[in-house]
Design a protein around this motif. Structure first.
Motif, PDB file in Angstrom:
ATOM      1  N   ILE A   1      -2.611   7.927  12.260  1.00 41.34           N
ATOM      2  CA  ILE A   1      -3.694   7.274  11.111  1.00 41.34           C
ATOM      3  C   ILE A   1      -3.483   7.657   9.713  1.00 41.34           C
ATOM      4  N   GLY A   2      -3.922   6.931   8.582  1.00 44.14           N
ATOM      5  CA  GLY A   2      -4.408   7.318   7.114  1.00 44.14           C
ATOM      6  C   GLY A   2      -5.123   6.088   6.387  1.00 44.14           C
ATOM      7  N   GLY A   3      -5.004   6.678   4.903  1.00 45.12           N
ATOM      8  CA  GLY A   3      -6.232   6.329   4.630  1.00 45.12           C
ATOM      9  C   GLY A   3      -7.870   6.393   4.178  1.00 45.12           C
ATOM     10  N   SER A   4      -8.050   6.504   4.986  1.00 39.27           N
ATOM     11  CA  SER A   4      -9.431   6.797   5.731  1.00 39.27           C
ATOM     12  C   SER A   4      -9.788   8.106   6.640  1.00 39.27           C
TER      13      SER A   4
ATOM     14  N   GLN B   1      -3.227  12.109  12.584  1.00 38.47           N
ATOM     15  CA  GLN B   1      -4.130  12.319  11.568  1.00 38.47           C
ATOM     16  C   GLN B   1      -2.604  12.193   9.336  1.00 38.47           C
ATOM     17  N   GLY B   2      -2.851  11.781   9.256  1.00 38.66           N
ATOM     18  CA  GLY B   2      -2.212  11.821   7.703  1.00 38.66           C
ATOM     19  C   GLY B   2      -3.048  11.448   6.478  1.00 38.66           C
ATOM     20  N   TRP B   3      -2.829  12.288   5.309  1.00 33.36           N
ATOM     21  CA  TRP B   3      -3.637  12.328   3.838  1.00 33.36           C
ATOM     22  C   TRP B   3      -2.217  11.685   2.489  1.00 33.36           C
ATOM     23  N   GLY B   4      -3.331  11.219   2.227  1.00 31.31           N
ATOM     24  CA  GLY B   4      -2.362  11.123   0.795  1.00 31.31           C
ATOM     25  C   GLY B   4      -2.849   9.640   0.037  1.00 31.31           C
ATOM     26  N   MET B   5      -2.290   9.853  -1.271  1.00 32.51           N
ATOM     27  CA  MET B   5      -2.721   9.156  -2.366  1.00 32.51           C
ATOM     28  C   MET B   5      -1.430   8.497  -2.796  1.00 32.51           C
TER      29      MET B   5
ATOM     30  N   HIS C   1       1.309  -1.029  -0.162  1.00 30.68           N
ATOM     31  CA  HIS C   1       0.239   0.297   0.596  1.00 30.68           C
ATOM     32  C   HIS C   1       0.371   1.708   0.022  1.00 30.68           C
ATOM     33  N   VAL C   2       1.148   1.105  -1.122  1.00 34.43           N
ATOM     34  CA  VAL C   2       2.269   2.509  -1.276  1.00 34.43           C
ATOM     35  C   VAL C   2       3.682   2.808  -0.347  1.00 34.43           C
ATOM     36  N   ASN C   3       4.171   1.254  -0.735  1.00 30.02           N
ATOM     37  CA  ASN C   3       5.350   1.218   0.135  1.00 30.02           C
ATOM     38  C   ASN C   3       5.649   1.672   1.500  1.00 30.02           C
TER      39      ASN C   3
ATOM     40  N   GLN D   1      -9.115  20.382   5.017  1.00 28.67           N
ATOM     41  CA  GLN D   1      -9.914  18.831   6.007  1.00 28.67           C
ATOM     42  C   GLN D   1     -11.108  18.146   4.871  1.00 28.67           C
ATOM     43  N   ILE D   2     -10.729  16.827   4.032  1.00 28.49           N
ATOM     44  CA  ILE D   2     -11.555  16.251   2.936  1.00 28.49           C
ATOM     45  C   ILE D   2     -12.949  16.041   3.926  1.00 28.49           C
ATOM     46  N   THR D   3     -13.946  16.427   3.218  1.00 20.10           N
ATOM     47  CA  THR D   3     -16.165  16.264   3.422  1.00 20.10           C
ATOM     48  C   THR D   3     -15.560  14.615   3.134  1.00 20.10           C
TER      49      THR D   3
ATOM     50  N   ALA E   1      -9.673  -3.546  -1.077  1.00 18.73           N
ATOM     51  CA  ALA E   1      -8.156  -4.274  -0.396  1.00 18.73           C
ATOM     52  C   ALA E   1      -6.460  -4.291   0.389  1.00 18.73           C
ATOM     53  N   THR E   2      -7.436  -2.360   0.577  1.00 21.47           N
ATOM     54  CA  THR E   2      -6.162  -2.212   1.346  1.00 21.47           C
ATOM     55  C   THR E   2      -7.476  -1.549   3.585  1.00 21.47           C
ATOM     56  N   GLY E   3      -8.623  -2.252   2.636  1.00 23.30           N
ATOM     57  CA  GLY E   3      -8.891  -2.007   4.631  1.00 23.30           C
ATOM     58  C   GLY E   3      -9.735  -1.182   4.800  1.00 23.30           C
ATOM     59  N   LYS E   4     -10.029  -0.058   3.747  1.00 18.33           N
ATOM     60  CA  LYS E   4     -10.693   0.971   3.526  1.00 18.33           C
ATOM     61  C   LYS E   4     -13.098   0.581   3.298  1.00 18.33           C
ATOM     62  N   VAL E   5     -13.717   0.937   3.498  1.00 17.38           N
ATOM     63  CA  VAL E   5     -15.239   0.328   3.575  1.00 17.38           C
ATOM     64  C   VAL E   5     -15.209   0.548   2.156  1.00 17.38           C
TER      65      VAL E   5
HETATM   66  P1  AMP Z   1      -5.114   4.537  -1.851  1.00 17.16           P
HETATM   67  O1  AMP Z   1      -4.271   5.607  -3.246  1.00 17.16           O
HETATM   68  O2  AMP Z   1      -5.822   3.616  -1.609  1.00 17.16           O
HETATM   69  O3  AMP Z   1      -4.206   5.441  -0.509  1.00 17.16           O
HETATM   70  O4  AMP Z   1      -6.271   6.121  -1.963  1.00 17.16           O
HETATM   71  C1  AMP Z   1      -6.130   7.265  -1.888  1.00 17.16           C
HETATM   72  C2  AMP Z   1      -7.372   7.608  -0.893  1.00 17.16           C
HETATM   73  O5  AMP Z   1      -7.562   7.428   0.117  1.00 17.16           O
HETATM   74  C3  AMP Z   1      -7.601   9.512  -0.837  1.00 17.16           C
HETATM   75  O6  AMP Z   1      -7.745  10.053  -1.803  1.00 17.16           O
HETATM   76  C4  AMP Z   1      -8.993   9.724   0.401  1.00 17.16           C
HETATM   77  O7  AMP Z   1      -9.581   9.441  -0.337  1.00 17.16           O
HETATM   78  C5  AMP Z   1      -8.249   8.422   1.309  1.00 17.16           C
HETATM   79  N1  AMP Z   1      -7.354   8.902   2.627  1.00 17.16           N
HETATM   80  C6  AMP Z   1      -6.276   9.218   2.528  1.00 17.16           C
HETATM   81  N2  AMP Z   1      -5.878   9.470   3.543  1.00 17.16           N
HETATM   82  C7  AMP Z   1      -7.205   9.749   3.784  1.00 17.16           C
HETATM   83  C8  AMP Z   1      -7.445  10.129   4.938  1.00 17.16           C
HETATM   84  N3  AMP Z   1      -6.820  10.785   6.598  1.00 17.16           N
HETATM   85  N4  AMP Z   1      -8.958  11.532   5.385  1.00 17.16           N
HETATM   86  C9  AMP Z   1     -10.024  10.709   4.575  1.00 17.16           C
HETATM   87  N5  AMP Z   1      -9.596  10.032   3.216  1.00 17.16           N
HETATM   88  C10 AMP Z   1      -8.457   9.569   3.467  1.00 17.16           C
END
Ligand code: AMP
Length: 541
Positions: free
Chosen positions: A300-303, A322-326, A230-232, A426-428, A518-522
């Motif tokens: 915590i990230g991914g969701s 919290q972290g956010w990325g993709m 999952h993204v290295n 802030q992601i909605t 596949a990465t544990g997200k709903v």
């Molecule tokens: P993935 O490429 O599988 O890691 O998915 C990336 C997507 O996961 C992002 O575009 C977001 O929609 C979601 N995501 C990742 N981190 C967060 C976070 N901290 N809060 C809400 N959504 C997240």
């Protein structure tokens, strides 16, 4: 006028050589797939990485070759990360939970030349093999004696590297050489390939190691629960070595009991993973009357991070960050670093801040755009499509001719967000999950977080359901904790008590299990299928 400094390439082998020079005795600990624990030092890891590089070159793997890996987080996969990149090849990590069809698709699309797999995934590899003419060699990630019985003619990883020289003269590659590859999880359409370069990953790793980014240091013991496919593993295999941290790799033991044992025995202080993992671990610790040992932070990230997790962990002195990325961002986009003195405040005063995804890290630019393409203000109110730019953000998907950017060079993340005046994003919602009611956008994340606050709720997902008057109205699906009981009407009252009138859910449905991707997200696509014939009570009325 150009500066007059050396133009040395930024290579992952530089991270390795730095780690070997500065922290040769630091430890890497793995829960082995074949049972038991494995521990060795960075120095020994370096020797085996060199041995592996020799074995790969002897096998005919060279610059530009893609090599598939289907495995758990282990020292062997870590060795593959560095050896493949070091010789100029591409480490293509594959998510086994993609299912055979998608796993076969990505292996063929990438034209992988060899496939390394853990014993757990031997049946998957054997099933795929007849459809993979590109793969010349199969290698099982284990010693000779632990090989699975199948007719792949696979080599044993340990036998393959045994006896090879323990040093390697790494080539000085161009820093833009590809080194790693991940496919998106493919919840809509086929997975798409993201091809990282040495330069992009080195820069991402350096920035993730800043105290204002992940905020961990050499004294930390780091447990990436986030999988290496999952993204290295969110860059930790590089960042940990850059910092000289002790690295703890959980192998196949991702359940509450195994993770907890590892946390305690290895004195983990910093762990990373998706919310589902942390919810499961919290439930395990609470129901067995345990604690989290030395754990200080969980990234915590991914969701989205929920109030339930923040408060649940806070009781044990563990801080959620919290972290956010993709995948397309290598993955680092934001980390919600706390200001000085933040944790002196009571938890109730911290929650609002912590539920935001945070400000962009250095070198990442973010903007929000309306449906009409207008630039929106960063006022914490205006909600729009989140677009990003930066040196570790995708330009073009693998094998596609057209780049993946807007006309003016930004990448649209597919997320909908607000940006607060202090820079916190802030992601909605995901754009495709936003609930559109009477022209207003309702955040499914807000509803889910409100539902998770209910003591009986384990997992929650809000869906926009057709409504004849409002277009869509929110419906909430919940999975209860094992052995918990709750009345859907009571959950609805509880949830709606925390929401604005427009966001209040029209109905609550309880299911045995909310499907996870596949990465544990709903997996909302699956849920929508399950509820495709469902009619809201408010729509029927
Ligand atoms: P993935 O490429 O599988 O890691 O998915 C990336 C997507 O996961 C992002 O575009 C977001 O929609 C979601 N995501 C990742 N981190 C967060 C976070 N901290 N809060 C809400 N959504 C997240």
């Amino acid at each position: 006028m150009h500066g007059l400094m050396q133009n040395a390439p930024l290579l992952l082998t530089n991270i390795l050589s730095h780690a070997l020079r500065s922290s040769p005795d630091q430890e890497i600990v793995t829960r082995l797939v074949e049972g038991g624990m494995h521990r060795y030092t960075y120095r020994e890891a370096g020797e085996r990485i060199a041995q592996l590089a020799h074995a790969l070159t002897d096998m005919g793997i060279g610059v530009g070759d893609r090599v598939g890996v289907i495995g758990w987080n282990t020292h062997r996969q870590l060795e593959l990360y560095y050896a493949l990149a070091g010789i100029g090849a591409v480490c293509h990590t594959i998510n086994p939970r993609l299912g055979p069809e998608n796993a076969g698709y990505v292996l063929m699309h990438a034209q992988d030349k060899a496939l390394f797999y853990d014993a757990t995934f031997a049946p998957l590899a054997a099933g795929l093999a007849p459809h993979l003419p590109c793969i010349e060699t199969y290698i099982e990630l284990c010693p000779e004696g632990a090989m699975s019985a199948n007719d792949l003619g696979a080599l044993s990883y340990e036998s393959m590297i045994a006896g090879k020289p323990t040093s390697y003269d790494w080539p000085e590659l161009d820093e833009n050489t590809a080194c790693a590859m991940c496919y998106t999880s493919g919840t809509t359409g086929k997975p798409k390939g993201v091809l990282y370069s040495h330069r992009s990953l080195v820069l991402e790793s350096i920035v993730s190691c800043l105290p204002t980014s992940l905020g961990c240091g050499p004294e930390d013991v780091c447990l990436p629960v986030v999988p290496m496919f999952h993204v290295n593993a969110w860059g930790i295999p590089y960042g940990a070595l850059l910092l000289g941290m002790k690295l703890v790799l959980p192998g196949p033991g991702l359940d509450g009991a195994n993770l907890h044992e590892l946390l305690i025995k290895e004195k983990v202080t910093y762990a990373l993973g998706v919310p589902t993992v942390w919810l499961g671990l919290l439930a395990y610790v609470e129901s067995n009357n345990l604690d989290f040992g030395d754990l200080k932070y969980s990234l915590i990230g991914g969701s989205a991070l929920s109030e339930k997790l923040i408060k649940g962990y806070d009781k044990y002195g563990v801080r959620c960050r919290q972290g956010w990325g993709m995948t397309e961002m290598s993955p680092l986009g934001t980390v919600n670093m706390e200001p000085a003195g933040f944790f002196d405040k009571p938890v109730d005063e911290r929650v609002e801040f912590m539920m935001r995804q945070g400000p962009a890290v250095a070198f990442v630019d973010m903007r929000i755009i309306s449906a009409d393409g207008e630039l929106l203000p960063h006022d914490g109110e205006a909600e729009g499509h989140l677009q990003v730019k930066g040196p570790w953000i995708i330009d073009t998907y693998y094998g596609m001719e057209q780049n993946a950017l807007t006309k003016d060079g930004w990448f649209d993340t597919g997320d909908v967000a607000v940006i607060h005046p202090n820079g916190q994003m802030q992601i909605t919602d995901r754009a495709k999950d936003v609930i559109k009611s009477g022209g207003e956008w309702i955040s499914s994340i807000d509803i889910e977080n409100a539902a998770l606050n209910h003591p009986a709720v384990m997992q929650a997902a809000a869906l926009g359901m057709h409504h004849p008057k409002w277009d869509e109205r929110p419906m909430l699906v919940v999975e209860l904790k094992p052995d918990a009981e709750a009345d859907p009407e009571e959950i609805k009252t509880f949830v709606n008590g925390q929401l604005s009138k427009i966001s209040a859910v029209d109905d609550v449905q309880v299911v045995d299990a909310i499907p996870l991707g596949a990465t544990g997200k709903v997996l909302k696509t699956k849920l929508r299928e399950i509820f495709k014939d469902y009619v809201l009570p408010t729509a029927a009325a």
